[in-house]
Design an enzyme around this catalytic site. Structure first.
Site, mmCIF file in Angstrom:
data_model
loop_
_atom_site.group_PDB
_atom_site.id
_atom_site.type_symbol
_atom_site.label_atom_id
_atom_site.label_comp_id
_atom_site.label_asym_id
_atom_site.label_seq_id
_atom_site.Cartn_x
_atom_site.Cartn_y
_atom_site.Cartn_z
ATOM 1 N N HIS A 53 14.987 -2.770 1.363
ATOM 2 C CA HIS A 53 15.150 -3.257 3.197
ATOM 3 C C HIS A 53 15.019 -4.098 2.937
ATOM 4 O O HIS A 53 15.112 -5.267 2.478
ATOM 5 C CB HIS A 53 13.771 -3.200 3.579
ATOM 6 C CG HIS A 53 12.649 -3.820 3.030
ATOM 7 N ND1 HIS A 53 11.873 -4.866 2.928
ATOM 8 C CD2 HIS A 53 11.477 -2.897 2.902
ATOM 9 C CE1 HIS A 53 10.964 -4.782 2.234
ATOM 10 N NE2 HIS A 53 10.483 -3.984 2.127
HETATM 11 P P1 TYD Z 1 6.781 -0.616 2.303
HETATM 12 O O1 TYD Z 1 7.258 -1.750 3.074
HETATM 13 O O2 TYD Z 1 7.319 0.446 1.154
HETATM 14 O O3 TYD Z 1 6.794 -2.022 0.149
HETATM 15 P P2 TYD Z 1 7.620 -2.859 -0.812
HETATM 16 O O4 TYD Z 1 8.361 -3.216 0.092
HETATM 17 O O5 TYD Z 1 6.601 -3.488 -1.720
HETATM 18 O O6 TYD Z 1 8.592 -1.247 -1.599
HETATM 19 O O7 TYD Z 1 5.272 -0.254 2.365
HETATM 20 C C1 TYD Z 1 4.557 0.341 2.153
HETATM 21 C C2 TYD Z 1 3.660 0.428 3.188
HETATM 22 O O8 TYD Z 1 2.895 0.081 3.474
HETATM 23 C C3 TYD Z 1 4.170 1.466 4.018
HETATM 24 O O9 TYD Z 1 3.481 2.395 4.471
HETATM 25 C C4 TYD Z 1 3.780 -0.344 5.044
HETATM 26 C C5 TYD Z 1 2.801 -1.133 4.887
HETATM 27 N N1 TYD Z 1 3.014 -2.258 4.666
HETATM 28 C C6 TYD Z 1 1.794 -2.583 5.341
HETATM 29 O O10 TYD Z 1 1.512 -2.519 6.446
HETATM 30 N N2 TYD Z 1 1.549 -4.329 6.022
HETATM 31 C C7 TYD Z 1 2.469 -4.641 5.407
HETATM 32 O O11 TYD Z 1 2.569 -6.500 5.129
HETATM 33 C C8 TYD Z 1 3.302 -4.054 4.464
HETATM 34 C C9 TYD Z 1 4.067 -5.589 3.257
HETATM 35 C C10 TYD Z 1 3.647 -2.947 4.133
#
Ligand code: TYD
Length: 139
Positions: A53
């Site tokens: 992302h």
């Molecule tokens: P995600 O963005 O997919 O994690 P990464 O970037 O590490 O691969 O996040 C996984 C889940 O956690 C998604 O449902 C959103 C939630 N989340 C939060 O609620 N707060 C946060 O600060 C982060 C990074 C994720």
């Protein structure tokens, strides 16, 4: 400015002594923003790709405080890969940069600092959408 220059590696001071290492990271001092959010990723194995992302508003500093992982960074034009493998070294990733984290070692603990509280709506999770928006930003 090149993508590498926009995403510099940050070297943190070790204030340790004979009792062990101590690394301190203060917002707006060791890193270029005020810290609003801290999260860490562990128990991701070597087959997992995380991230995938870009963020319209969030800036990040990534530090492998244990183990190692790789980060692929692109702005849709340039691309580079860094391995994070020491607690005293991090990478700064400004907003509107696409990143993938992968190749996590089994002992990897990836610490992430950010300038924002979490807001899912500022995440761009579709690469084609990112390319469209980043062109607008750079235009
Ligand atoms: P995600 O963005 O997919 O994690 P990464 O970037 O590490 O691969 O996040 C996984 C889940 O956690 C998604 O449902 C959103 C939630 N989340 C939060 O609620 N707060 C946060 O600060 C982060 C990074 C994720």
């Amino acid at each position: 400015m090149s993508l590498r220059d926009r995403c510099p590696m940050l070297q943190f001071n070790d204030l340790g002594d004979e009792r062990g290492k101590l690394v301190v990271i203060e917002g707006e001092r060791a890193i270029p923003f005020k810290i609003e959010r801290v999260f860490y990723i562990y128990d991701s194995d070597s087959s997992v790709i995380r991230g995938q992302h870009a963020n319209r508003l969030s800036e990040f500093v990534l530090i492998n405080v244990a183990g190692k992982s790789k980060v692929r960074i692109t702005d849709g034009d340039e691309e580079f890969i860094v391995e994070l493998n020491e607690p005293m070294t991090g990478i700064y990733i400004p907003k509107m940069i696409w990143k993938d984290m992968y190749d996590f070692s089994s002992d990897s603990v990836l610490l992430v600092l950010s300038n924002t509280h979490y807001d899912g709506s500022e995440y761009i999770r579709d690469y084609d959408e990112y390319l469209k928006e980043v062109e607008k930003v750079n235009a």
